[in-house]
Write a protein that holds these residues in place. Structure first.
Motif, PDB file in Angstrom:
ATOM      1  N   ILE A  76      -7.460  -0.587  -0.233  1.00  0.00           N
ATOM      2  CA  ILE A  76      -7.927   0.128   0.955  1.00  0.00           C
ATOM      3  C   ILE A  76      -9.454   0.084   0.973  1.00  0.00           C
ATOM      4  O   ILE A  76     -10.112   0.557   0.042  1.00  0.00           O
ATOM      5  N   LYS A  77     -10.015  -0.475   2.049  1.00  0.00           N
ATOM      6  CA  LYS A  77     -11.464  -0.629   2.124  1.00  0.00           C
ATOM      7  C   LYS A  77     -12.176   0.722   2.148  1.00  0.00           C
ATOM      8  O   LYS A  77     -13.111   0.958   1.403  1.00  0.00           O
ATOM      9  N   ASP A  78     -11.729   1.612   3.041  1.00  0.00           N
ATOM     10  CA  ASP A  78     -12.368   2.930   3.157  1.00  0.00           C
ATOM     11  C   ASP A  78     -11.566   3.933   2.335  1.00  0.00           C
ATOM     12  O   ASP A  78     -10.906   4.827   2.873  1.00  0.00           O
ATOM     13  N   PHE A  79     -11.625   3.785   1.011  1.00  0.00           N
ATOM     14  CA  PHE A  79     -10.786   4.594   0.122  1.00  0.00           C
ATOM     15  C   PHE A  79     -11.148   6.074   0.189  1.00  0.00           C
ATOM     16  O   PHE A  79     -10.270   6.935   0.177  1.00  0.00           O
ATOM     17  N   ASP A  80     -12.447   6.385   0.270  1.00  0.00           N
ATOM     18  CA  ASP A  80     -12.867   7.791   0.335  1.00  0.00           C
ATOM     19  C   ASP A  80     -12.335   8.470   1.587  1.00  0.00           C
ATOM     20  O   ASP A  80     -11.911   9.641   1.546  1.00  0.00           O
ATOM     21  N   LYS A  81     -12.339   7.747   2.714  1.00  0.00           N
ATOM     22  CA  LYS A  81     -11.804   8.303   3.956  1.00  0.00           C
ATOM     23  C   LYS A  81     -10.309   8.564   3.810  1.00  0.00           C
ATOM     24  O   LYS A  81      -9.787   9.583   4.297  1.00  0.00           O
ATOM     25  N   PHE A  82      -9.613   7.651   3.129  1.00  0.00           N
ATOM     26  CA  PHE A  82      -8.174   7.828   2.876  1.00  0.00           C
ATOM     27  C   PHE A  82      -7.924   9.074   2.036  1.00  0.00           C
ATOM     28  O   PHE A  82      -7.030   9.863   2.339  1.00  0.00           O
ATOM     29  N   VAL A 134       0.846  -1.198   0.000  1.00  0.00           N
ATOM     30  CA  VAL A 134       0.000   0.000   0.000  1.00  0.00           C
ATOM     31  C   VAL A 134       0.881   1.247   0.000  1.00  0.00           C
ATOM     32  O   VAL A 134       0.637   2.198  -0.755  1.00  0.00           O
ATOM     33  N   MET A 135       1.928   1.251   0.835  1.00  0.00           N
ATOM     34  CA  MET A 135       2.832   2.401   0.876  1.00  0.00           C
ATOM     35  C   MET A 135       3.519   2.600  -0.473  1.00  0.00           C
ATOM     36  O   MET A 135       3.709   3.738  -0.931  1.00  0.00           O
ATOM     37  N   ARG A 136       3.878   1.518  -1.135  1.00  0.00           N
ATOM     38  CA  ARG A 136       4.531   1.643  -2.446  1.00  0.00           C
ATOM     39  C   ARG A 136       3.571   2.244  -3.476  1.00  0.00           C
ATOM     40  O   ARG A 136       3.977   3.058  -4.314  1.00  0.00           O
ATOM     41  N   LEU A 137       2.302   1.849  -3.414  1.00  0.00           N
ATOM     42  CA  LEU A 137       1.312   2.396  -4.354  1.00  0.00           C
ATOM     43  C   LEU A 137       1.050   3.877  -4.079  1.00  0.00           C
ATOM     44  O   LEU A 137       0.866   4.666  -5.010  1.00  0.00           O
ATOM     45  N   ASP A 182      -0.490   5.708  -7.414  1.00  0.00           N
ATOM     46  CA  ASP A 182      -1.345   4.823  -8.217  1.00  0.00           C
ATOM     47  C   ASP A 182      -2.668   4.626  -7.478  1.00  0.00           C
ATOM     48  O   ASP A 182      -2.922   3.582  -6.853  1.00  0.00           O
ATOM     49  N   PHE A 183      -3.522   5.644  -7.545  1.00  0.00           N
ATOM     50  CA  PHE A 183      -4.756   5.626  -6.767  1.00  0.00           C
ATOM     51  C   PHE A 183      -5.774   4.618  -7.293  1.00  0.00           C
ATOM     52  O   PHE A 183      -6.610   4.120  -6.536  1.00  0.00           O
TER      53      PHE A 183
END
Length: 400
Positions: free
Chosen positions: A194-200, A178-181, A186-187
């Motif tokens: 990431i499950k809660d992508f909008d929160k991220f 995830v850190m590499r992406l 690379d969203f």
């Protein structure tokens, strides 16, 4: 005809003048902050870089075996060699230690504009202090060095890997891939990780440090307060990530918008590399400047690579060759930059050559004037000529 290897460059005299000018300016700035220059070998053991960056780096490294079967590599960066030197020789020295360096590096990348297989880095490492004022001073050095060499438009972005990892822990997304992406921005791929992508996405858009409820935000606020004292403009950017786990804490990047999409010219932050290389754990941080990209950015901003240096040309009339050579030698010993006529051209051709070289003052050793203890000095810019006594020539050249 043998051509230079792909991804490398030749630098002509005019290009070298530009490079040496910026190099001297950077050295002066770093030394004003108390950093001392070090140099490491161009070749290192390949293991040094695989320990730091993993086996994957071999694919983009000029790696080879020597005649004794040792696995070596042309250095792809300079932080690992400098920290290897610290572990070998400087662990017991008084802290903090401030090293700066400048050198060529090699990576087997696909060459493109602004990216080469041989490239130059200017950077530094701060060893032994992670106080807010130490990190703020490091960041201010990075920003001010780029401003002082002549860049007018640069943007400083600062993030925090500890805060980013804490947030990802809370949403179940703190994994190396995830850190590499995130590092690669690379969203699209991150949506599946990431499950809660909008929160991220809302989190990384945060621009106010007061909105962050993590303990690490307190230290970051102190760093920002020190940067305010230094008068450094910055933006909070929680999307800055690093793909390797030894990077910790504060990270920062500096962009030059003149470069377009590939705009980053500096990257740095805190890291925990010393134990990986066999040393005792200690606070370390630093940054590296992409020297070649800085030059491109300066050119795109219209920077004038000019130094106020005086150069002179010594020529002669008739049989005065030896006298001209003696005078040129004397002036060089006194610190003047002097070219001498060594092609046995006539006086008009000598003048023409000096003019094309951009030398505006020509010293003419002529028989009649020499007998009187004098020479002729012609100002090509003003088309003026005057007689100057030899024992007064140094003061004349300094004041002219």
């Amino acid at each position: 005809m043998i051509e230079r290897p792909r991804g490398t460059r030749d630098f002509n005299p005019e290009e070298m003048k530009k490079r040496r000018l910026i190099e001297r300016k950077l050295r002066d700035i770093f030394e004003r902050y108390g950093y001392e220059e070090v140099m490491t070998p161009t070749i290192e053991h390949l293991e040094l870089f695989t320990l730091k960056s993993g086996e994957g780096i071999i694919e983009e490294t000029y790696a080879f075996e020597d005649k004794a079967g040792r696995r070596l590599a042309l250095r792809p960066e300079l932080t690992a060699p400098v920290m290897r030197m610290y572990v070998e020789k400087y662990q017991m020295e008084m802290k903090p230690i401030k090293f700066h360096y400048f050198g060529n590096c090699f990576r087997y990348d696909r060459p493109q504009h602004g990216r080469y297989r041989e490239f130059w880095q200017f950077g530094c490492e701060l060893i032994g202090s992670d106080t807010p004022e130490a990190i703020a001073e490091l960041i201010s050095l990075a920003y001010n060095s780029l401003r002082e060499v002549g860049l007018r438009k640069i943007l400083l972005r600062i993030g925090n890997l500890d805060i980013l990892r804490r947030f990802l822990d809370g949403i179940g997304g703190n994994f190396p891939d995830v850190m590499r992406l995130i590092d690669k921005r690379d969203f699209e791929a991150l949506k599946g990780k990431i499950k809660d992508f909008d929160k991220f996405m809302d989190f990384i858009e945060t621009k106010d440090l007061n909105e962050l409820k993590f303990d690490e935000a307190k230290r970051m606020k102190e760093i920002f307060e020190c940067l305010d004292i230094y008068g450094i403009p910055y933006t909070l950017d929680l999307s800055i990530a690093r793909g390797l786990e030894y990077y910790i804490g504060i990270v920062f990047e500096i962009d030059a918008p003149a470069l377009g999409a590939e705009k980053q010219i500096c990257g740095g932050g805190e890291y925990n590399l010393v134990p990986i290389l066999g040393g005792k754990k200690i606070s370390t941080s630093g940054f590296a400047i992409g020297f070649d990209r800085v030059l491109i950015a300066l050119e795109r901003e219209g920077f004038k690579f000019e130094e106020n240096e005086k150069k002179f040309y010594v020529t002669y009339i008739g049989n005065m060759l030896k006298e001209a050579l003696k005078l040129a030698n004397k002036l060089r010993k006194e610190g003047f930059k002097v070219e001498a006529e060594i092609m046995r051209r006539n006086i008009s051709k000598s003048m023409e050559f000096a003019d094309k070289k951009g030398i505006k003052k020509v010293i003419i050793v002529a028989p009649d004037e020499w007998k009187k203890g004098a020479v002729l000095i012609k100002n090509l810019e003003k088309s003026e000529q005057e007689e100057v006594r030899i024992d007064e020539i140094e003061n004349y050249l300094i004041s002219s």
